[in-house]
Design an enzyme around this catalytic site. Structure first.
Site, PDB file in Angstrom:
ATOM      1  N   CYS A 177      35.176  33.151  39.457  1.00 51.33           N
ATOM      2  CA  CYS A 177      35.017  34.591  39.199  1.00 51.33           C
ATOM      3  C   CYS A 177      36.349  35.269  38.931  1.00 51.33           C
ATOM      4  CB  CYS A 177      34.291  35.264  40.355  1.00 51.33           C
ATOM      5  SG  CYS A 177      35.136  35.150  41.947  1.00 51.33           S
ATOM      6  N   GLU A 205      30.489  41.124  45.748  1.00 56.71           N
ATOM      7  CA  GLU A 205      31.624  40.436  45.133  1.00 56.71           C
ATOM      8  C   GLU A 205      31.152  39.914  43.785  1.00 56.71           C
ATOM      9  OE1 GLU A 205      34.407  40.812  46.284  1.00 56.71           O
ATOM     10  OE2 GLU A 205      33.949  41.467  48.319  1.00 56.71           O
TER      11      GLU A 205
END
Length: 470
Positions: A250, A216
């Site tokens: 993110c 991720e």
């Protein structure tokens, strides 16, 4: 385990493997007990968790930790508990036509021991999210916390040791050398959340053991304000997505694409939004600090370098920077050259370049010419425009007329594509990531497969004539 020596990690993994071998397929009740323990840990220590994260950041609002970490963590547990029996149920099907009356099954089996590497920006949610999925799938887990959030890492290690017996879940703390040794362990699956650059090193280390990985990562997630957008609503949601956790997210909007000529409108509206959301930005306790001095200095360097290259910086708050507390007010950048670092690197802070376009297709071409983003945000009420963007762009996830909150939908997989990640988790997608879907072909007592046995004569040729016909 509060702090680990790299040499201890193999022994720790061996202990976890032995526990898994003794109980390789936990029942649904066992898995629910583990999820209940995790929910109790979260529910009973909310204040301590918020205080530790606040201290690690040098200032992060309790409200943000509650909304962005505790709430989705608890929701992930509830979602897994509510769907666990259905996820665990084998999927039964008839065999192919020529193999009837045989049957096939897909049986979810735990992989074994899962490794989870946690970043610093959301240290609770990005530990608990994958941990929920790993436990729901019946695995044991080793969790490596970030050295950049040491107070929370120590607290989480202590709490896990209190709520889970040895051999079920353990937390590993330590510096970069521990992280490197951790990623090189022969886990049955390894999930890493962090930067693309570090993700390459993790994948390289895992490859030596053929350890499957879920990465991720991040990247430059664009926000498009389309021609049919409700402009002020779009600006509000973009500013919100950029300002929570001071942009250290993110999936934060990394840059904005908007119709040419509306840059000044965007800045004016964004200033009103910031004034409303953060009336005392530097002193109000509602806006997060940058996590450490090095990351704060990097953001200042990105901003100043862009200005030196000809960009214009537009602060969205009247408060000036507070370098001592690492408070950096949100700032819009216009006329920023593509060569500037702020247009090349994931920003991970409250700087927001604005890029004008003449036609929507120009904006779509701009995005498509760059690495696939982790998130794509579109603001437009026209369904035809929405479908056009959905069909022309590839991203880890897409959010229409909002930002960030797609990550909290536990029935949607979360993950990147290309440079923004590999694989996905959350909910059933996470259960499958951490399971081996074991294929089983079950033959019946009476069947016709003997018709295909040698010696290959006329009967075989007649059968093959049927099987191979178009």
């Amino acid at each position: 385990m509060t702090h680990a020596d790299p040499d201890q990690l193999s022994d720790l993994l061996d202990t976890m493997r032995a526990a898994q071998r003794a109980q390789p397929h936990p029942t649904a009740d066992m898995r629910r007990q583990r999820l209940d323990a995790l929910a109790a840990l979260l529910g009973e220590h909310q204040d301590a968790i918020c205080a530790a994260i606040d201290a690690d950041f040098g200032g992060r609002p309790t409200e943000e930790t509650q909304l962005l970490e505790l709430f989705p963590s608890l929701q992930a547990v509830r979602h897994a508990r509510g769907h666990l029996r259905r996820w665990m149920k084998p999927k039964r099907h008839l065999a192919g036509l020529w193999f009837l009356p045989a049957r096939t099954l897909l049986v979810p089996r735990p992989l074994g021991v899962v490794g989870i590497i946690v970043p610093w920006n959301y240290p609770l949610f990005l530990a608990v999210g994958p941990l929920v999925d790993a436990l729901a799938a019946g695995n044991r887990a080793m969790v490596k916390m970030s050295e950049y959030t040491p107070r929370f890492a120590a607290l989480f290690a202590d709490l896990i040791a209190q709520y889970f017996p040895e051999g079920e879940v353990c937390v590993v703390n330590g510096d970069a050398s521990v992280a490197q040794a951790f990623s090189a362990l022969p886990f049955d699956h390894l999930l890493f959340t962090g930067s693309t650059a570090v993700g390459r090193h993790v994948m390289r280390a895992a490859a030596a053991n053929l350890t499957p990985v879920t990465l991720e990562l991040g990247g430059k997630s664009p926000a498009i304000i389309g021609p049919g957008a409700r402009f002020e609503a779009a600006v509000e949601r973009i500013v919100y997505g950029k300002c929570v956790n001071a942009g250290q997210t993110c999936i934060a909007p990394d840059y904005v694409l908007l119709p040419r000529g509306r840059e000044a409108d965007f800045i004016a509206c964004a200033r009103r939004v910031v004034a409303r959301m953060y009336p005392q930005l530097a002193a109000g306790g509602q806006y997060a600090s940058i996590v450490d001095a090095a990351k704060h200095a990097r953001l200042l360097r990105l901003r100043d370098e862009a200005v030196e290259r000809g960009a214009k910086a537009h602060a969205l708050a009247s408060s000036s920077s507070d370098d001592a507390r690492r408070v950096l007010p949100p700032t819009v950048l216009t006329d920023t050259p593509d060569a500037a670092g702020v247009m090349q690197e994931e920003i991970f802070g409250p700087l927001l370049p604005v890029v004008p376009y003449d036609e929507l297709q120009d904006a779509l071409d701009y995005i498509a010419a760059r690495p696939h983003p982790l998130a794509l945000y579109l603001f437009d009420d026209d369904r035809a425009v929405q479908r056009r963007v959905e069909r022309s762009q590839l991203a880890g996830g897409m959010c229409i007329n909002d930002t960030l909150y797609h990550v909290a939908q536990h029935h949607l997989p979360f993950g990147g594509v290309g440079a923004s990640g590999l694989g996905a988790y959350h909910g059933e997608a996470g259960f499958r990531t951490f399971s081996k879907m074991l294929p089983v072909f079950r033959q019946t007592r009476l069947n016709g497969v003997g018709l295909l046995n040698p010696p290959y004569g006329a009967r075989f040729r007649r059968m093959m004539g049927l099987l191979l016909r178009r």
